[in-house]
Motif scaffolding. Structure first.
Motif, PDB file in Angstrom:
ATOM      1  N   UNK A  54      33.788  41.116  40.384  1.00 60.60           N
ATOM      2  CA  UNK A  54      33.904  42.191  41.422  1.00 60.60           C
ATOM      3  C   UNK A  54      35.307  42.127  41.221  1.00 60.60           C
ATOM      4  N   UNK A  55      36.517  41.071  40.661  1.00 59.22           N
ATOM      5  CA  UNK A  55      37.284  40.657  40.665  1.00 59.22           C
ATOM      6  C   UNK A  55      38.133  40.583  39.390  1.00 59.22           C
ATOM      7  N   UNK A  56      38.789  40.978  38.234  1.00 58.88           N
ATOM      8  CA  UNK A  56      38.975  40.322  36.895  1.00 58.88           C
ATOM      9  C   UNK A  56      38.247  40.807  36.350  1.00 58.88           C
ATOM     10  N   UNK A  57      37.137  41.272  36.283  1.00 59.66           N
ATOM     11  CA  UNK A  57      35.699  41.061  35.038  1.00 59.66           C
ATOM     12  C   UNK A  57      36.333  41.273  33.481  1.00 59.66           C
ATOM     13  N   UNK A  58      36.249  40.379  32.862  1.00 60.63           N
ATOM     14  CA  UNK A  58      36.332  40.504  31.578  1.00 60.63           C
ATOM     15  C   UNK A  58      36.110  42.187  30.945  1.00 60.63           C
ATOM     16  N   UNK A  59      35.077  42.730  31.138  1.00 58.83           N
ATOM     17  CA  UNK A  59      35.195  44.042  31.088  1.00 58.83           C
ATOM     18  C   UNK A  59      36.464  45.279  31.515  1.00 58.83           C
TER      19      UNK A  59
END
Ligand SMILES: Cc1ncc(COP(=O)(O)O)c(C=O)c1O
Length: 437
Positions: A54-59
């Motif tokens: 949800x938050x701070x994804x590598x993507x």
């Protein structure tokens, strides 16, 4: 495959509005180049790597790096497509009494400005309104007109926009020199400058090909210079992001960015994904690496030129020079018997569908004729845009399109106008219903 009889029934059922058709009833779909391209092998591979945190994804960080590689703005705010970025920025900076100039506002840009009560003003160079004039940079903004507007109403202008390439004006490019001229005027009046950057790579390619002094530079260098001249951008990744969905808003101003992120959370999502899945962010990041490849751009611009040259050879008047993402047929010149308020562009677009199942898009009085005060006036031009999806159709498909256009051109005297029988308050071209006259 469909027969002409089947298509005639389908378009009547659709209220003679090509947006209302079932896409399965269309043979060659040139309605838009937005989100309709084919993703590459490497983009599909990137989709598999999508991380859906949800938050701070590598993507998110892959996306952020790819955007900043070309557009190094302090704040990058992902959105589900271009108009969401427009809605957010104009909610922040628009409002009654404000005026936003552009070389030519795209329809959603204009609608989002007007929805806040602000005024959207188009300031293209005069040559942009002459379809047969082969001026090589018809996307340029009229600097004298911008001077006059900023002198008269500078305090009411929250930002100046420049659309690259100029979609509504024919997919025509903007010179770097013109963008520098706009920048100077903005600096003089203390007004920020934003790009509507949907087709930034195509614009950079035209700069490399046509603007003196840029032939030896890479497309990436030219894009970075475009970015260095502005304070922010709106972007639809459905065009030069080479993706099927996505967009972003970017800027350097901290206060505007904070207000924009607060709005983003209300309707799009958390600031590290906006309206997108992690896999979409990955596909866009890879698309941004591919779209600046010069072999791709040479192929892209040449294949659009091939369609335009074929149509001109078949005697079909087109906006010249041929633009980047689309060929614009000059319906007003082809069908002089149809008054602008009887929508020659709509008539031509319907005829191309009936004759050959080719779906184009009216860009003229249907799209731009209705004004916020309720009045209706002829648009400056009545065009039909044949937009080319990226990496999708082959040369034989395009040869077929040329044959269909030539066949319709051969019976141009028989085409008649239309009247609107139903229309919504804004962006009427999407849902209006028509009747032949
Ligand atoms: C110049 C321009 N600006 C903005 C947009 C809006 O982008 P989207 O369709 O992703 O909302 C478009 C889409 O066609 C466009 O061509």
């Amino acid at each position: 495959m469909t027969t002409e009889e089947v298509r005639r029934a389908a378009i009547r059922e659709a209220g003679f509005n090509l947006f209302n058709l079932h896409a399965a009833d269309v043979l060659i779909d040139l309605l838009t180049d937005s989100g309709t391209g084919a993703m590459s092998r490497d983009q599909w591979a990137a989709v598999q790597r999508g991380d859906e945190s949800y938050a701070g994804s590598p993507s998110w960080y892959v996306f952020l790096d790819a955007v900043r590689e070309l557009f190094p703005f302090r704040h990058v705010i992902p959105t589900h497509q271009g108009r969401a970025a427009e809605k957010i920025i104009f909610t922040v900076i628009g409002g009654p009494g404000k005026v936003v100039p552009n070389n030519t506002h795209f329809d959603t840009t204009r609608a989002n400005i007007e929805a806040t009560g602000a005024e959207a003003v188009d300031l293209p160079i005069p040559e942009a309104m002459e379809p047969a004039n082969p001026h090589p940079f018809k996307g340029n903004m009229d600097l004298a007109a911008l001077d006059a507007l900023l002198l008269a109403r500078g305090d009411d202008v929250p930002a100046v926009f420049v659309t690259v390439t100029n979609n509504s004006g024919g997919g025509q490019p903007v010179l770097l020199e013109n963008l520098r001229g706009v920048r100077e005027r903005c600096d003089r009046h203390g007004v920020p400058l934003f790009l509507d950057a949907c087709r930034f790579a195509e614009n950079a390619w035209f700069v490399k090909q046509r603007e003196p002094g840029h032939a030896e530079r890479t497309v990436v260098e030219i894009v970075r210079e475009m970015a260095s001249l502005v304070d922010g951008m709106t972007m639809s990744a459905k065009k030069d992001g080479l993706a099927n969905i996505g967009g972003w808003l970017a800027m350097n101003d901290d206060e505007w960015a904070e207000r924009a992120r607060n709005l983003l959370v209300l309707t799009e999502g958390f600031p590290t994904y906006g309206g997108l899945a992690g896999r979409d962010l990955e596909a866009i990041a890879q698309g941004l690496r591919e779209v600046v490849q010069e072999d791709y751009l040479r192929y892209r611009i040449r294949s659009t030129g091939y369609l335009g040259e074929g149509l001109l050879a078949a005697g079909i008047p087109c906006m010249q020079p041929i633009g980047g993402h689309a060929v614009y047929l000059d319906a007003r010149a082809l069908l002089p018997q149809i008054e602008p308020l009887q929508y020659p562009g709509q008539s031509l677009a319907v005829a191309l569908y009936e004759a050959g199942g080719v779906r184009g898009c009216e860009i003229g009085t249907v799209m731009f004729g209705r004004h916020p005060d309720g009045s209706e006036r002829a648009a400056p031009m009545d065009l039909v845009r044949l937009a080319i999806p990226r990496r999708t159709y082959t040369q034989s498909h395009i040869d077929y399109v040329i044959e269909v256009c030539a066949a319709v051109g051969g019976r141009r005297e028989r085409l008649r106008g239309y009247r609107i029988v139903e229309e919504p308050r804004a962006l009427r071209h999407f849902t209006a219903r028509f009747e032949p006259l």
